[in-house]
Design a protein around this motif. Structure first.
Motif, PDB file in Angstrom:
ATOM      1  N   GLN A   1       0.808  -1.213   0.000  1.00 25.59           N
ATOM      2  CA  GLN A   1       0.000   0.000   0.000  1.00 25.59           C
ATOM      3  C   GLN A   1       0.848   1.273   0.000  1.00 25.59           C
ATOM      4  O   GLN A   1       0.287   2.372  -0.062  1.00 25.59           O
ATOM      5  N   GLN A   2       2.148   1.121   0.086  1.00 26.70           N
ATOM      6  CA  GLN A   2       3.048   2.276   0.008  1.00 26.70           C
ATOM      7  C   GLN A   2       3.387   2.540  -1.464  1.00 26.70           C
ATOM      8  O   GLN A   2       4.026   1.719  -2.125  1.00 26.70           O
ATOM      9  N   PHE A   3       2.934   3.672  -1.976  1.00 24.82           N
ATOM     10  CA  PHE A   3       3.104   3.947  -3.408  1.00 24.82           C
ATOM     11  C   PHE A   3       4.524   4.373  -3.760  1.00 24.82           C
ATOM     12  O   PHE A   3       4.933   4.283  -4.927  1.00 24.82           O
ATOM     13  N   ASP A   4       5.317   4.866  -2.790  1.00 18.76           N
ATOM     14  CA  ASP A   4       6.651   5.395  -3.101  1.00 18.76           C
ATOM     15  C   ASP A   4       7.771   4.630  -2.386  1.00 18.76           C
ATOM     16  O   ASP A   4       8.934   5.016  -2.486  1.00 18.76           O
TER      17      ASP A   4
ATOM     18  N   LEU B   1       4.327   2.659   9.179  1.00 23.80           N
ATOM     19  CA  LEU B   1       4.266   2.525   7.722  1.00 23.80           C
ATOM     20  C   LEU B   1       3.095   1.659   7.275  1.00 23.80           C
ATOM     21  O   LEU B   1       2.624   1.779   6.135  1.00 23.80           O
ATOM     22  N   ALA B   2       2.637   0.761   8.143  1.00 20.97           N
ATOM     23  CA  ALA B   2       1.493  -0.086   7.790  1.00 20.97           C
ATOM     24  C   ALA B   2       0.196   0.721   7.753  1.00 20.97           C
ATOM     25  O   ALA B   2      -0.804   0.258   7.175  1.00 20.97           O
ATOM     26  N   ILE B   3       0.204   1.930   8.356  1.00 25.12           N
ATOM     27  CA  ILE B   3      -1.009   2.760   8.406  1.00 25.12           C
ATOM     28  C   ILE B   3      -0.869   4.027   7.567  1.00 25.12           C
ATOM     29  O   ILE B   3      -1.796   4.401   6.834  1.00 25.12           O
ATOM     30  N   GLN B   4       0.289   4.640   7.667  1.00 28.38           N
ATOM     31  CA  GLN B   4       0.486   5.979   7.081  1.00 28.38           C
ATOM     32  C   GLN B   4       1.354   5.915   5.822  1.00 28.38           C
ATOM     33  O   GLN B   4       2.495   5.456   5.873  1.00 28.38           O
ATOM     34  N   PRO B   5       0.848   6.364   4.699  1.00 31.26           N
ATOM     35  CA  PRO B   5       1.698   6.449   3.499  1.00 31.26           C
ATOM     36  C   PRO B   5       2.782   7.512   3.684  1.00 31.26           C
ATOM     37  O   PRO B   5       2.537   8.595   4.217  1.00 31.26           O
ATOM     38  N   VAL B   6       3.989   7.192   3.216  1.00 32.03           N
ATOM     39  CA  VAL B   6       5.137   8.077   3.393  1.00 32.03           C
ATOM     40  C   VAL B   6       5.875   8.172   2.059  1.00 32.03           C
ATOM     41  O   VAL B   6       6.082   7.159   1.376  1.00 32.03           O
ATOM     42  N   VAL B   7       6.303   9.378   1.722  1.00 39.18           N
ATOM     43  CA  VAL B   7       7.098   9.547   0.499  1.00 39.18           C
ATOM     44  C   VAL B   7       8.546   9.142   0.787  1.00 39.18           C
ATOM     45  O   VAL B   7       8.986   9.094   1.939  1.00 39.18           O
ATOM     46  N   ARG B   8       9.253   8.874  -0.277  1.00 36.90           N
ATOM     47  CA  ARG B   8      10.605   8.317  -0.141  1.00 36.90           C
ATOM     48  C   ARG B   8      11.547   9.248   0.618  1.00 36.90           C
ATOM     49  O   ARG B   8      12.335   8.802   1.450  1.00 36.90           O
TER      50      ARG B   8
END
Length: 435
Positions: free
Chosen positions: A203-206, A244-251
């Motif tokens: 689910q992490q796009f980056d 990270l399992a909950i909140q999307p984070v940019v690289r």
């Protein structure tokens, strides 16, 4: 000559006895004869009742009837010879009975009122095979045989005893021996709250799992340079994965997540907490103080301030104690489990299983064979079969630790401070045995 008593048909009395009295005794003898108890009554009081209601000593039966006819006159009860006879009976000595007396007894008819209960010699009753053994005797013998068989089987198996690992700490209040089992039962119950989905990175796009590995490998080196407590490292990794399992984070913010997680872990575990400026400096000044504090606020709110979760470290301490470890086993176990912190695929195992498998793998590597005691199985609740999948993965990580691109753990444990645990030979045989 033998006569019959009118009042008791079938009871034998000597012919030279008049009215049940011996000649020459007179009235005094008559009075004594009326008050005298039968010899069988005396014998019964001395030696106890017969072992079976239908099994009576022949000698006792004859004494009760006073029916032995011999050439000599009967011996009165007050004679010393009779007392000697009673003493022999009390000491369970068999008095000698003439053969002619035995033959005479066999010819005596059984009284009508006791036809259903024939007189049987106790010794003959025990020895004769014609009489069936009572059911309660058969049941008791079968039960005793079963107990003997179970004892033999238990001796043959000779199971390894479970060691009381808390016996030496009963006087140590910090060991909380009275509650330690309940504490770890609670840890096992709630450890699922500290686990994350093994594929949460989807689910992490980056971000990807490779980036996660680089971040944790770097944080292991930071942890080592800051000389922080071991608990802090495991808490840091747990906070990163749960966030990270909950909140999307940019690289570009991933490293900020890492240093902020370490700051929170230090506040929870350490006595002396590194200042924010030190963390900014170690990050090559990529972030400002405000960035760190804002990320800290976001992280604790996302995790709802839930910091008290069991990590592999709390289980490691208990399981190493169950394994009766020395320093060498302890360092190798921590080396193996820190290799697993970097690997994303190990998130599928709960913390308790990771800790148990690390101890099992380290023991096997040092001994050269699979070693897992009953004490370890009892305190971990994992058998050897449950640990094999995780343990084989640990062996592969151990084999490639020195040649991998992420070598932070290997360098840390290749120092004298950590006993050069990284130089230990992996348990290669565990990969060969796939049965």
């Amino acid at each position: 000559m033998v006569g019959s008593d009118e009042n008791h048909p079938g009871v034998i009395r000597p012919s030279n006895v008049v009215g049940g009295l011996h000649p020459g005794v007179g009235k005094i003898g008559a009075g004594m004869g009326q008050n005298r108890r039968a010899l069988s009554t005396i014998n019964r009081n001395i030696i106890g009742a017969p072992p079976h209601p239908c099994a009576v000593n022949k000698r006792g039966a004859l004494s009760e009837n006073n029916g032995i006819s011999t050439k000599n006159p009967p011996i009165p009860a007050h004679r010393p010879v009779t007392r000697k006879f009673a003493a022999q009976m009390a000491s369970k000595q068999k008095p000698r009975i003439p053969e002619e007396t035995k033959k005479l007894v066999q010819s005596v008819p059984v009284p009508a009122e006791s036809e259903d209960c024939a007189i049987i010699d106790v010794d003959d009753y025990k020895a004769a095979s014609a009489f069936p053994v009572p059911m309660f005797v058969q049941h008791t013998e079968a039960l005793l045989d079963e107990i003997d068989r179970m004892e033999v089987e238990m001796e043959d198996t000779s199971e390894e005893p479970v060691v009381d690992i808390d016996g030496n700490d009963k006087k140590n209040p910090l060991a909380v021996v009275e509650y330690i089992d309940d504490i770890y039962s609670y840890y096992k119950k709630v450890e699922s709250s500290s686990c994350v989905s093994p594929n949460y990175m989807a689910q992490q796009f980056d971000l990807n799992e490779r980036m996660r590995g680089i971040l944790i490998d770097w944080l292991i080196e930071v942890h080592y340079k800051f000389e922080l407590m071991e608990e802090t490292l495991y808490m840091t990794v747990n906070l990163i994965d749960r966030f990270l399992a909950i909140q999307p984070v940019v690289r570009k913010k991933l490293q900020l997540v890492g240093v902020t997680a370490m700051l929170l872990a230090c506040k929870y575990e350490e006595v002396s907490v590194p200042v924010v400026e030190d963390l900014i400096l170690i990050s090559d000044k990529a972030y400002s103080r405000k960035d760190v504090l804002d990320m800290e606020k976001l992280m604790v709110n996302t995790l709802q301030f839930n910091m008290s979760v069991p990590t592999p470290y709390v289980f490691m301490r208990r399981f190493l104690k169950a394994a009766e470890s020395d320093k060498k086993l302890e360092l190798l176990s921590f080396f193996i489990i820190e290799l697993c912190l970097v690997e994303y695929e190990m998130l599928k195992f709960p913390p308790s299983l990771l800790a148990a498998a690390a101890v099992f793998t380290a023991q096997s590597a040092l001994c050269g064979y699979k070693k897992w005691s009953m004490t370890s199985e009892r305190h971990t609740n994992y058998s050897e079969d449950h640990l094999m999948e995780c343990s084989r993965l640990m062996v592969t990580f151990h084999q490639k630790a020195g040649n991998a691109k992420l070598t932070g753990v290997h360098r840390k444990y290749n120092t004298s401070k950590y006993g050069y645990a990284a130089k230990s030979e992996p348990a290669h045989f565990m990969l060969e045995d796939r049965s």
